[in-house]
Design a protein around this motif. Structure first.
Motif, mmCIF file in Angstrom:
data_model
loop_
_atom_site.group_PDB
_atom_site.id
_atom_site.type_symbol
_atom_site.label_atom_id
_atom_site.label_comp_id
_atom_site.label_asym_id
_atom_site.label_seq_id
_atom_site.Cartn_x
_atom_site.Cartn_y
_atom_site.Cartn_z
ATOM 1 N N UNK A 148 -2.887 -2.985 -8.095
ATOM 2 C CA UNK A 148 -1.722 -3.845 -8.008
ATOM 3 C C UNK A 148 -0.414 -3.128 -8.270
ATOM 4 N N UNK A 149 -0.468 -2.045 -9.046
ATOM 5 C CA UNK A 149 0.736 -1.276 -9.292
ATOM 6 C C UNK A 149 1.222 -0.679 -7.966
ATOM 7 N N UNK A 150 2.535 -0.614 -7.738
ATOM 8 C CA UNK A 150 3.044 -0.033 -6.484
ATOM 9 C C UNK A 150 2.550 1.389 -6.221
ATOM 10 N N UNK A 151 2.189 2.118 -7.283
ATOM 11 C CA UNK A 151 1.716 3.497 -7.121
ATOM 12 C C UNK A 151 0.197 3.605 -7.007
ATOM 13 N N UNK A 152 -0.501 2.465 -6.997
ATOM 14 C CA UNK A 152 -1.951 2.528 -6.796
ATOM 15 C C UNK A 152 -2.199 3.010 -5.371
ATOM 16 N N UNK A 153 -3.131 3.948 -5.169
ATOM 17 C CA UNK A 153 -3.313 4.520 -3.826
ATOM 18 C C UNK A 153 -3.864 3.550 -2.775
ATOM 19 N N UNK A 154 -4.572 2.494 -3.180
ATOM 20 C CA UNK A 154 -5.194 1.592 -2.191
ATOM 21 C C UNK A 154 -4.845 0.126 -2.395
ATOM 22 N N UNK A 155 -4.666 -0.292 -3.627
ATOM 23 C CA UNK A 155 -4.454 -1.712 -3.930
ATOM 24 C C UNK A 155 -3.025 -1.893 -4.441
ATOM 25 N N UNK A 156 -2.114 -2.186 -3.520
ATOM 26 C CA UNK A 156 -0.717 -2.445 -3.854
ATOM 27 C C UNK A 156 -0.154 -3.447 -2.845
ATOM 28 N N UNK A 157 1.052 -3.909 -3.044
ATOM 29 C CA UNK A 157 1.606 -4.955 -2.181
ATOM 30 C C UNK A 157 1.750 -4.493 -0.732
ATOM 31 N N UNK A 158 2.121 -3.254 -0.524
ATOM 32 C CA UNK A 158 2.283 -2.740 0.844
ATOM 33 C C UNK A 158 0.944 -2.740 1.594
ATOM 34 N N UNK A 159 -0.113 -2.257 0.933
ATOM 35 C CA UNK A 159 -1.415 -2.234 1.609
ATOM 36 C C UNK A 159 -1.969 -3.651 1.778
ATOM 37 N N UNK A 160 -1.649 -4.556 0.833
ATOM 38 C CA UNK A 160 -2.075 -5.952 0.975
ATOM 39 C C UNK A 160 -1.366 -6.607 2.156
ATOM 40 N N UNK A 161 -0.074 -6.384 2.303
ATOM 41 C CA UNK A 161 0.653 -6.956 3.438
ATOM 42 C C UNK A 161 0.030 -6.481 4.756
ATOM 43 N N UNK A 162 -0.262 -5.194 4.851
ATOM 44 C CA UNK A 162 -0.892 -4.647 6.061
ATOM 45 C C UNK A 162 -2.261 -5.295 6.293
ATOM 46 N N UNK A 163 -3.046 -5.426 5.235
ATOM 47 C CA UNK A 163 -4.375 -6.046 5.327
ATOM 48 C C UNK A 163 -4.255 -7.482 5.843
#
Length: 190
Positions: A148-163
């Motif tokens: 959930x942290x923005x610096x998490x390599x896989x689980x962050x808001x940017x990757x969630x939006x893409x998902x």
């Protein structure tokens, strides 16, 4: 809270406290933990159950069983961490692949904690891919995930939006709670 005997391994202190507080707030009867590593979050949940729900139980699944866990030169053992704090009655450790041991044969739960090198696709397979698990969450069971942290390599808001965009709809929503990078924790909602 400072006098609690958390594991405090590596950078887990912040998320141990958050998980402890969430268990105290939600007062679950049955907690499913997918991936326990050192047992740091298991201990935090056990300490909270001891205070607010002495009948509660944690079923903790990990492919590595109860082997010692090492990170940044520190080693910790989940069974020793539980026994040292006299939390044995709250925890049952189950060794094996989480899909073979629980996801394919789930039972009712109030809190699901997922910390197994999470990706959005993996979370989808666990939560949406199993109708029983999805329905438990829709009925009110809570979900905490590593990330959930923005610096998490896989689980962050940017990757969630893409998902979510890849599905053409919102599958998951998260509420980032605390932590940094890979050592972060969030609430996951459908």
């Amino acid at each position: 809270m400072s006098n609690l005997d958390f594991v405090n391994m590596h950078r887990y202190q912040a998320i141990e406290q958050i998980v402890y507080q969430k268990v105290k707030e939600w007062k679950p009867n049955t907690i499913i933990e997918l991936g326990h590593g050192s047992g740091a979050l298991t201990v935090a949940m056990g300490l909270a159950l001891k205070e607010v729900n002495p009948q509660g139980k944690i079923y903790s699944y990990d492919i590595n069983g109860t082997s010692s866990y090492s990170v940044s030169g520190a080693t910790s053992n989940p069974i020793e961490n539980i026994e040292k704090r006299e939390l044995n009655k709250f925890v049952e450790f189950i060794e094996g692949d989480v899909f073979n041991t629980w996801v394919n044969k789930p039972f009712p739960f109030d809190l699901l904690v997922i910390d197994i090198d999470n990706t959005w696709n993996l979370l989808y397979d666990i939560i949406v891919g199993n109708e029983f698990i999805k329905n438990e969450i829709k009925k009110g069971a809570k979900v905490l995930i590593e990330g959930g942290d923005p610096n998490h390599p896989r689980i962050n808001q940017e990757t969630l939006d893409f998902f979510n965009i890849s599905f053409g709809e919102t599958i998951f929503k998260t509420q980032y709670l605390d932590g940094s990078g890979r050592t972060s924790i969030s609430i996951l909602e459908l």
